[in-house]
Design an enzyme around this catalytic site. Sequence first.
Site, PDB file in Angstrom:
ATOM      1  CG  HIS A  27      -1.700   2.567  -7.435  1.00 22.55           C
ATOM      2  ND1 HIS A  27      -1.738   3.653  -6.570  1.00 22.55           N
ATOM      3  CD2 HIS A  27      -0.581   2.722  -8.173  1.00 22.55           C
ATOM      4  CE1 HIS A  27      -0.685   4.426  -6.806  1.00 22.55           C
ATOM      5  NE2 HIS A  27       0.024   3.882  -7.786  1.00 22.55           N
ATOM      6  CG  ASP A  28      -6.893  -3.867  -8.619  1.00 19.79           C
ATOM      7  OD1 ASP A  28      -7.284  -4.005  -7.450  1.00 19.79           O
ATOM      8  OD2 ASP A  28      -7.255  -4.619  -9.545  1.00 19.79           O
TER       9      ASP A  28
ATOM     10  CB  SER B  58      -9.046  -4.759  -3.546  1.00 23.51           C
ATOM     11  OG  SER B  58      -7.694  -4.678  -3.949  1.00 23.51           O
TER      12      SER B  58
ATOM     13  NE  ARG C  29      -0.897   7.196  -9.050  1.00 23.31           N
ATOM     14  CZ  ARG C  29      -1.329   8.136  -8.230  1.00 23.31           C
ATOM     15  NH1 ARG C  29      -2.225   9.022  -8.638  1.00 23.31           N
ATOM     16  NH2 ARG C  29      -0.878   8.218  -6.995  1.00 23.31           N
TER      17      ARG C  29
ATOM     18  CG  HIS D 181       6.191   7.296 -14.097  1.00 21.65           C
ATOM     19  ND1 HIS D 181       7.183   7.207 -13.139  1.00 21.65           N
ATOM     20  CD2 HIS D 181       5.082   6.763 -13.523  1.00 21.65           C
ATOM     21  CE1 HIS D 181       6.693   6.642 -12.050  1.00 21.65           C
ATOM     22  NE2 HIS D 181       5.421   6.358 -12.257  1.00 21.65           N
TER      23      HIS D 181
ATOM     24  CG  ASN E 252      -4.288   4.356  -4.045  1.00 14.71           C
ATOM     25  OD1 ASN E 252      -3.465   4.308  -4.954  1.00 14.71           O
ATOM     26  ND2 ASN E 252      -4.598   3.303  -3.307  1.00 14.71           N
TER      27      ASN E 252
END
Length: 343
Positions: free
Chosen positions: A74-75, A84, A70, A202, A102
Amino acid sequence: MAPCGRSTMAALASVAVYSCMVLCLMSAAVAAQLRVGFYSQTCPTAETLIRQTFNDAVQQSDGIGADLLRMHFHDCFVRGCDGSVLIDSANGNTAEKDAEINQTIEEEAFQVIDNAKARLEAACPGVVSCADILAFIARDSVAHYGGHFYDLPAGRRDGRISRASESMLELPTSDLRLGQLTKVFAGKGLTQYEMITLSGAHTIGVAHCPAFISRLYNFSSSSGVDPTLDPAYAAQLQQQCPTAESNTEVPMDPPSELGFDNSFYQGILRHRGLFTSDQTLVSKPAAAAQVTLFALNSAVFKSRFSAAIVRMGSIDVLTGTNGEIRTNCRVPNSIELGSSFFI
């Protein structure tokens, strides 16, 4: 405003197609700078050390790989795949990792990256980027739970900026519908097909009640529960999340919580997609056909997922002399060295 005539519409369409082609060519050019075996000369043990770190971590916490996978998503969706999401908040700046979206990523997942970085700095200082560590360890997570171990191009460099506000704007949320999801992924250069494929992540991990609670209580003026949700599954979820304030962890794919397989898509066909953004994948015929294909053929899903996540891993990457190789994944080098730089 006056309606557009056919010639105007055709011109606008041409501009849109041209813009898309330019973006795709730019993305392909940057992705071409990534390559499989990037560290074969400069740090030949890099991928092995990262895999060893992951294996150590999963022995302590069997579900940690879901968080690591995940984190890679998200990065990449915020400022590209530049590490980041790993930067700590500092100097009055709230970083991506502390954005509300997050905050359910466990701190131990960030510590796994720290441990891998420490091993790599001891073996080959200043060579392997935090962004690449995250991409490799996401690959190791997929393989550990039963997905394919895919060749992963590397050569990403690390960014120096991390803002929570950008995570809230850029990351897709669990309440989005098919058209909205398609638009978000298109903004990152990914197709609807790739979006549906990547949603298959998922199949592992857990979610917290607030991510889907709106589907269980007071859904609309005519229905207490989202009518697209299987009633028996809804009743089970209501037991796990008895109030609107519940924050229980719930498996995203109950039949196969730690198995990287096609059970997620089979659940959607039975109206057991946990999130609105899951169940919406069968709301249109073309999308539903893809979900059905994956539900029937796990091998096809795993193969397509490998290709899609490699594509995702090239979003807006920093390469060459852009960015830096962070010494500490939590802190940009300029801050680490005590300069006056602020995020």
